[in-house]
Write an enzyme that holds these catalytic residues in place. Structure first.
Site, PDB file in Angstrom:
ATOM      1  N   HIS A   1       0.854  -1.186   0.000  1.00 53.47           N
ATOM      2  CA  HIS A   1       0.000   0.000   0.000  1.00 53.47           C
ATOM      3  C   HIS A   1       0.890   1.237   0.000  1.00 53.47           C
ATOM      4  O   HIS A   1       1.740   1.409   0.876  1.00 53.47           O
ATOM      5  CB  HIS A   1      -0.912   0.020   1.234  1.00 53.47           C
ATOM      6  CG  HIS A   1      -2.019  -0.982   1.165  1.00 53.47           C
ATOM      7  ND1 HIS A   1      -3.039  -1.014   2.088  1.00 53.47           N
ATOM      8  CD2 HIS A   1      -2.286  -1.983   0.289  1.00 53.47           C
ATOM      9  CE1 HIS A   1      -3.892  -1.986   1.783  1.00 53.47           C
ATOM     10  NE2 HIS A   1      -3.434  -2.590   0.699  1.00 53.47           N
TER      11      HIS A   1
ATOM     12  N   TYR B   1      -9.645   5.492   6.525  1.00 56.99           N
ATOM     13  CA  TYR B   1      -9.869   5.915   7.900  1.00 56.99           C
ATOM     14  C   TYR B   1     -10.937   6.998   7.859  1.00 56.99           C
ATOM     15  O   TYR B   1     -10.695   8.102   7.355  1.00 56.99           O
ATOM     16  CB  TYR B   1      -8.596   6.463   8.525  1.00 56.99           C
ATOM     17  CG  TYR B   1      -7.547   5.413   8.834  1.00 56.99           C
ATOM     18  CD1 TYR B   1      -7.372   4.958  10.139  1.00 56.99           C
ATOM     19  CD2 TYR B   1      -6.743   4.881   7.835  1.00 56.99           C
ATOM     20  CE1 TYR B   1      -6.419   4.007  10.441  1.00 56.99           C
ATOM     21  CE2 TYR B   1      -5.779   3.924   8.125  1.00 56.99           C
ATOM     22  CZ  TYR B   1      -5.618   3.488   9.432  1.00 56.99           C
ATOM     23  OH  TYR B   1      -4.672   2.533   9.717  1.00 56.99           O
TER      24      TYR B   1
ATOM     25  N   PRO C   1      -4.916   0.364  18.024  1.00 55.97           N
ATOM     26  CA  PRO C   1      -4.595  -0.134  16.682  1.00 55.97           C
ATOM     27  C   PRO C   1      -4.674   0.915  15.582  1.00 55.97           C
ATOM     28  O   PRO C   1      -4.293   0.633  14.447  1.00 55.97           O
ATOM     29  CB  PRO C   1      -5.637  -1.227  16.467  1.00 55.97           C
ATOM     30  CG  PRO C   1      -6.797  -0.826  17.321  1.00 55.97           C
ATOM     31  CD  PRO C   1      -6.194  -0.164  18.530  1.00 55.97           C
TER      32      PRO C   1
ATOM     33  N   LYS D   1       0.805   0.155  14.858  1.00 54.38           N
ATOM     34  CA  LYS D   1       2.169   0.140  15.375  1.00 54.38           C
ATOM     35  C   LYS D   1       2.533  -1.081  16.210  1.00 54.38           C
ATOM     36  O   LYS D   1       3.716  -1.336  16.445  1.00 54.38           O
ATOM     37  CB  LYS D   1       2.404   1.400  16.215  1.00 54.38           C
ATOM     38  CG  LYS D   1       2.549   2.661  15.380  1.00 54.38           C
ATOM     39  CD  LYS D   1       3.903   2.699  14.696  1.00 54.38           C
ATOM     40  CE  LYS D   1       3.932   3.648  13.525  1.00 54.38           C
ATOM     41  NZ  LYS D   1       3.816   3.002  12.238  1.00 54.38           N
TER      42      LYS D   1
ATOM     43  N   TYR E   1       3.522   6.610   9.834  1.00 49.65           N
ATOM     44  CA  TYR E   1       2.774   5.396   9.482  1.00 49.65           C
ATOM     45  C   TYR E   1       3.690   4.356   8.844  1.00 49.65           C
ATOM     46  O   TYR E   1       3.575   3.161   9.131  1.00 49.65           O
ATOM     47  CB  TYR E   1       1.649   5.766   8.524  1.00 49.65           C
ATOM     48  CG  TYR E   1       0.533   4.739   8.447  1.00 49.65           C
ATOM     49  CD1 TYR E   1      -0.631   4.893   9.196  1.00 49.65           C
ATOM     50  CD2 TYR E   1       0.624   3.625   7.615  1.00 49.65           C
ATOM     51  CE1 TYR E   1      -1.664   3.972   9.129  1.00 49.65           C
ATOM     52  CE2 TYR E   1      -0.398   2.692   7.532  1.00 49.65           C
ATOM     53  CZ  TYR E   1      -1.541   2.869   8.297  1.00 49.65           C
ATOM     54  OH  TYR E   1      -2.554   1.944   8.227  1.00 49.65           O
TER      55      TYR E   1
END
Length: 400
Positions: free
Chosen positions: A77, A205, A296, A300, A388
């Protein structure tokens, strides 16, 4: 029945990804280890966990010789979408920081590591009981009973507690020598596994006035998704139509519609932030969830565990190759530097995207202002992308 003695250099409590990765790295450097685990191989393999791997975690799996299956079966991704006010805003990792992440379930990470340790003849013992640890400030010992009822004593030079969020090892550290940091969140995730086509090629998200939702993927025909809920929610109260209605309210709009299908699994996942300091006591070292947990939202948890192991391995290798204790002495400080960065990022993502119960109009408007600030600023998007995909390690150490 007398205890049988096992003599090794490093005893490892926990055969999840952290414990197995450490055992693998040690073996490659000729350092002996014995791993004990209270769960069976099957229990671990069937535990459903999320799986976003930072680029450094992928490199560690591949370059250390565990497996390159993540590159073949995982999905790379290059970004995520932040969705709010019914509109999507892509955070382009590649363009911003030149890195990617891989969608690869933690179950597969465990299977790859377990297979490698088995193929290499590693001493990994599942389904043990009656585990206790002793002499943490001297030569550590681990007592356990194996699946056949035989009692054992491991005699080691170092002990690693990689035994998860319910760690036995961390409770053996005297209260006077530890400090715990907690943060409880007033919400949980309602998670589902659904038989449906992918709604998106990358994670979404979603922030909405009805609460947070995360749209993730699993395979071409099975998807994993979550929405914010009360921690006391009962999954039995939710049929498929009620579940999909909740997702629609939070994600659909402006031409975007979720792909829907039969719900195969459903669960409620409470979460919290936790840090144990220091991550060492005597000759006991903590790693992974035994030392810290994160919500979550920032993806991480597993990545932090693998980073702990990488840093700890470097210390052990240095000790056994030249007798130096410097990297072992600094292990806790070096690991915690990244842990606190991850705690901040995970808390930030969680607070920015979730609806706090009882929040007022100001709180909602402020949250939207924060989201607008992130997507409209290259610097803010780059911070999100760097955090991220994973930070480099200071001091010249290899990533992760």
């Amino acid at each position: 029945m007398a205890r049988k003695i096992i003599t090794t250099q490093v005893a490892i409590m926990g055969a999840g990804p952290a414990g197995l990765m450490l055992s693998h790295l040690l073996a490659k450097s000729g350092i002996e280890s014995t791993v004990v685990e209270v769960r069976s191989h099957q229990q671990i393999a069937e535990t459903v966990r999320a799986g976003i791997l930072e680029h450094g975690s992928v490199n560690l799996l591949v370059e250390s010789g565990v497996s390159d299956r993540v590159l073949r079966d995982g999905d790379r991704h290059d970004g995520i979408e932040l969705r709010f006010n019914g509109e999507s805003h892509r955070i382009d990792f590649k363009e911003l920081v030149g890195e990617s992440v891989w969608l690869y379930p933690q179950t597969d990470v465990f299977l790859d590591l377990a297979a490698r340790r088995n193929d290499d003849g590693g001493d990994v013992r599942y389904s043990v009981t009656d585990t206790t640890v002793h002499d943490l400030e001297g030569k550590p010992k681990v007592w356990f009973t194996d699946a056949e009822g035989q009692e054992f004593e491991i005699q080691a030079e170092f002990l690693v507690g990689a035994d998860g969020s319910r760690s036995h090892c961390r409770f053996q550290i005297p209260e006077s020598n530890r400090k715990w940091y907690f943060h409880e969140y007033p919400f949980a995730w309602f998670g589902i596994l659904a038989q449906a086509p992918r709604s998106s090629d990358e994670l979404i998200y979603a922030n909405s006035e009805n609460g947070f939702a995360l749209i993730s993927q699993r395979t071409e025909n099975v998807q994993r998704m979550y929405f914010q809920c009360d921690p006391k929610e009962n999954v039995a109260d939710w049929d498929d139509e009620r579940i999909w209605s909740e997702f629609r309210k939070r994600v659909n709009g402006n031409g975007f519609e979720l792909e829907e299908g039969p719900v195969l699994e459903k669960m409620v996942l409470p979460f919290r932030s936790f840090v144990h300091t220091p991550m060492r006591h005597g000759n006991l070292f903590l790693a992974g969830d035994a030392a810290h947990t994160v919500p979550p939202t920032g993806a991480k948890g597993l990545n932090l565990a693998l980073h702990d192991v990488k840093v700890l391995f470097e210390g052990l290798e240095s000790f056994y190759s030249n007798g130096s204790t410097g990297l072992l002495e600094s292990y806790s400080d070096r690991a915690l530097e990244r842990v606190w960065k991850a705690q901040h990022f995970s808390y930030w993502m969680t607070s920015m995207l979730h609806t706090v119960p009882g929040s007022d109009d100001f709180g909602r408007a402020r949250q939207l202002g924060e989201l607008h600030s992130v997507v409209s600023s290259r610097h803010a998007r780059a911070y999100l992308a760097e955090s991220y995909t994973g930070w480099p390690v200071r001091g010249g150490l290899a990533t992760p």
